[in-house]
Write an enzyme that holds these catalytic residues in place. Sequence first.
Site, PDB file in Angstrom:
ATOM      1  N   GLU A   1      -0.383   4.935  -0.519  1.00 30.74           N
ATOM      2  CA  GLU A   1      -1.099   6.199  -0.767  1.00 30.74           C
ATOM      3  C   GLU A   1      -0.130   7.365  -0.650  1.00 30.74           C
ATOM      4  O   GLU A   1       0.715   7.400   0.247  1.00 30.74           O
ATOM      5  CB  GLU A   1      -2.234   6.359   0.243  1.00 30.74           C
ATOM      6  CG  GLU A   1      -3.407   5.442  -0.067  1.00 30.74           C
ATOM      7  CD  GLU A   1      -4.578   5.642   0.884  1.00 30.74           C
ATOM      8  OE1 GLU A   1      -4.449   6.416   1.849  1.00 30.74           O
ATOM      9  OE2 GLU A   1      -5.626   5.024   0.650  1.00 30.74           O
TER      10      GLU A   1
ATOM     11  N   TYR B   1       0.851  -1.198   0.000  1.00 32.01           N
ATOM     12  CA  TYR B   1       0.000   0.000   0.000  1.00 32.01           C
ATOM     13  C   TYR B   1       0.872   1.227   0.000  1.00 32.01           C
ATOM     14  O   TYR B   1       1.825   1.314   0.765  1.00 32.01           O
ATOM     15  CB  TYR B   1      -0.920   0.026   1.233  1.00 32.01           C
ATOM     16  CG  TYR B   1      -2.363   0.047   0.805  1.00 32.01           C
ATOM     17  CD1 TYR B   1      -2.891   1.197   0.237  1.00 32.01           C
ATOM     18  CD2 TYR B   1      -3.162  -1.086   0.884  1.00 32.01           C
ATOM     19  CE1 TYR B   1      -4.195   1.218  -0.229  1.00 32.01           C
ATOM     20  CE2 TYR B   1      -4.456  -1.075   0.425  1.00 32.01           C
ATOM     21  CZ  TYR B   1      -4.982   0.083  -0.135  1.00 32.01           C
ATOM     22  OH  TYR B   1      -6.256   0.089  -0.601  1.00 32.01           O
TER      23      TYR B   1
ATOM     24  N   LYS C   1      -3.020   0.662 -24.821  1.00 29.04           N
ATOM     25  CA  LYS C   1      -3.459   0.559 -26.219  1.00 29.04           C
ATOM     26  C   LYS C   1      -2.210   0.547 -27.110  1.00 29.04           C
ATOM     27  O   LYS C   1      -1.417  -0.379 -26.987  1.00 29.04           O
ATOM     28  CB  LYS C   1      -4.466   1.662 -26.510  1.00 29.04           C
ATOM     29  CG  LYS C   1      -5.713   1.511 -25.608  1.00 29.04           C
ATOM     30  CD  LYS C   1      -6.799   2.540 -25.813  1.00 29.04           C
ATOM     31  CE  LYS C   1      -7.938   2.324 -24.821  1.00 29.04           C
ATOM     32  NZ  LYS C   1      -8.980   3.369 -24.906  1.00 29.04           N
TER      33      LYS C   1
ATOM     34  N   ASP D   1      -6.921  13.785 -25.011  1.00 27.25           N
ATOM     35  CA  ASP D   1      -7.065  12.393 -24.573  1.00 27.25           C
ATOM     36  C   ASP D   1      -6.504  11.518 -25.689  1.00 27.25           C
ATOM     37  O   ASP D   1      -7.181  11.250 -26.682  1.00 27.25           O
ATOM     38  CB  ASP D   1      -8.535  12.076 -24.300  1.00 27.25           C
ATOM     39  CG  ASP D   1      -8.731  10.658 -23.775  1.00 27.25           C
ATOM     40  OD1 ASP D   1      -7.773   9.858 -23.856  1.00 27.25           O
ATOM     41  OD2 ASP D   1      -9.839  10.351 -23.305  1.00 27.25           O
TER      42      ASP D   1
HETATM   43  C1  LIG Z   1      -9.940   3.748 -24.006  1.00 28.69           C
HETATM   44  C2  LIG Z   1     -10.220   5.184 -23.803  1.00 28.69           C
HETATM   45  C3  LIG Z   1     -10.513   5.716 -22.538  1.00 28.69           C
HETATM   46  C4  LIG Z   1     -10.839   4.889 -21.338  1.00 28.69           C
HETATM   47  O1  LIG Z   1      -9.971   3.993 -20.937  1.00 28.69           O
HETATM   48  P1  LIG Z   1     -10.400   2.834 -19.912  1.00 28.69           P
HETATM   49  O2  LIG Z   1      -9.057   2.380 -19.465  1.00 28.69           O
HETATM   50  O3  LIG Z   1     -11.154   1.845 -20.714  1.00 28.69           O
HETATM   51  O4  LIG Z   1     -11.203   3.446 -18.817  1.00 28.69           O
HETATM   52  C5  LIG Z   1     -10.641   7.079 -22.423  1.00 28.69           C
HETATM   53  N1  LIG Z   1     -10.518   7.880 -23.484  1.00 28.69           N
HETATM   54  C6  LIG Z   1     -10.279   7.408 -24.714  1.00 28.69           C
HETATM   55  C7  LIG Z   1     -10.162   8.350 -25.851  1.00 28.69           C
HETATM   56  C8  LIG Z   1     -10.136   6.043 -24.919  1.00 28.69           C
HETATM   57  O5  LIG Z   1      -9.933   5.592 -26.159  1.00 28.69           O
END
Ligand SMILES: *Cc1c(COP(=O)(O)O)cnc(C)c1O
Length: 422
Positions: free
Chosen positions: A58, A56, A231, A202
């Site tokens: 935090e 842990y 990804k 994002d």
């Molecule tokens: C995949 C994705 C997310 C969210 O990711 P998670 O790990 O599935 O919560 C947020 N924004 C974009 C643009 C994404 O492609």
Amino acid sequence: MSASRHPALSATDPELASFVAAEESLQAETLRLIPSENYVSAAVLEASGTVLQNKYSEGYPGRRYYEGQQNIDRVEALAVERAKGLFGVDHANVQPYSGSPANLAVYLAFAKPGDTVMGMALPMGGHLTHGWGVSATGSWFRGVQYGVRPGTGLIDYDAVRDQALAERPKIIFCGGTALPRTIDFAAFASIAEEAGSVLVADVAHIAGLIAGGAHPSPAGHVDVISTTTHKTLRGPRGAMLMCREEHAKAIDKAVFPGLQGGPHNQTTAGIAVALHEAAQPAFVSYAHAVVANAKALAQALLERGFDLVSGGTDNHLILIDLTGKDVPGKVAAKALDRAGIVVNYNTVPFDPRKPFDPSGIRIGTPSLTSRGLSTEHMPQVADWISRSVDAAAKADESALAVVRAEVTALMSAFPAPGLPLS
Ligand SMILES: *Cc1c(COP(=O)(O)O)cnc(C)c1O
């Protein structure tokens, strides 16, 4: 296979071990085209499954609420330094549990419930967490949405600007989950500046392409970069928030204690390894190969009469619009799955059908590129997709079985990272 690979798991819980072994076979044998997925390296897998799990911690390195952080602090500090170096940012927070909580932390840092926020509409390629109605971000905040132009499938930056100046959102999100084209971060930056908004890129989908120099970087243009790590970046499931120094405190406070408790240290370790891998010359080649494969696949699909949103791709992702075919997206996706080709059904911009039964399928090349497939294989992949969609229209199961055998044969010649040889 699984008993030797996971001996303790197989002994303790053979049922669960059998599920893992089956998933290993599935990932080895199928052609995985879901653009948000990938194969992590064996090193990332190992780092993600360590005793760091037991700790842990935090707080942040040097400022923890628990003792015994000698090693954990070094792991997290290393991940942070690598993220800053790779993406060229002042500050990085590697603790968000995943992309959605990372985005929630951005709201917590810069907005109050009820404030106006702006993002791309989900059916246009945006993400749920960019203020879409069914998400907490769309019910706790006033989400306004932009889209793409009907004919071109491209973002209309003039329309985004007009909307931003009319709405004056606290936060503007750029980036999404089904965008086959390059994002113009500079254009968004000038819009956000005029509108007085915090700009968030994002880049969950394209972080690996950015790291490898195959997509322009938002660094220097935006206030905050939000990304998942699993990804195109090829790390474990997790996320990072990166920003200029001026926002560092707000971002850190929002992640912890604002939104989360203890960070998942085993994931932080996996992220550190993935960032190290992404800083190697081989990753530059990987990122460019992902894009080259996607362009070649798009071309081969166009030659086979497929309609692609925006007419093609600049990145790793292709959105096929099946409106002109006899098969809806879900039927096509399920048929492709039976043929050993794993995709997801997806809405296309201005989709005449419903989100759970839309007109498109979304594919991408990150996973097949991780296995070493190259542009010469893309006509074959397009041919399989074409034959499978035709077979779906005719409910021809034997044609799908033929494709599946061909797919399995090619996949066995390109072993996937992190998986046992079958
Ligand atoms: C995949 C994705 C997310 C969210 O990711 P998670 O790990 O599935 O919560 C947020 N924004 C974009 C643009 C994404 O492609």
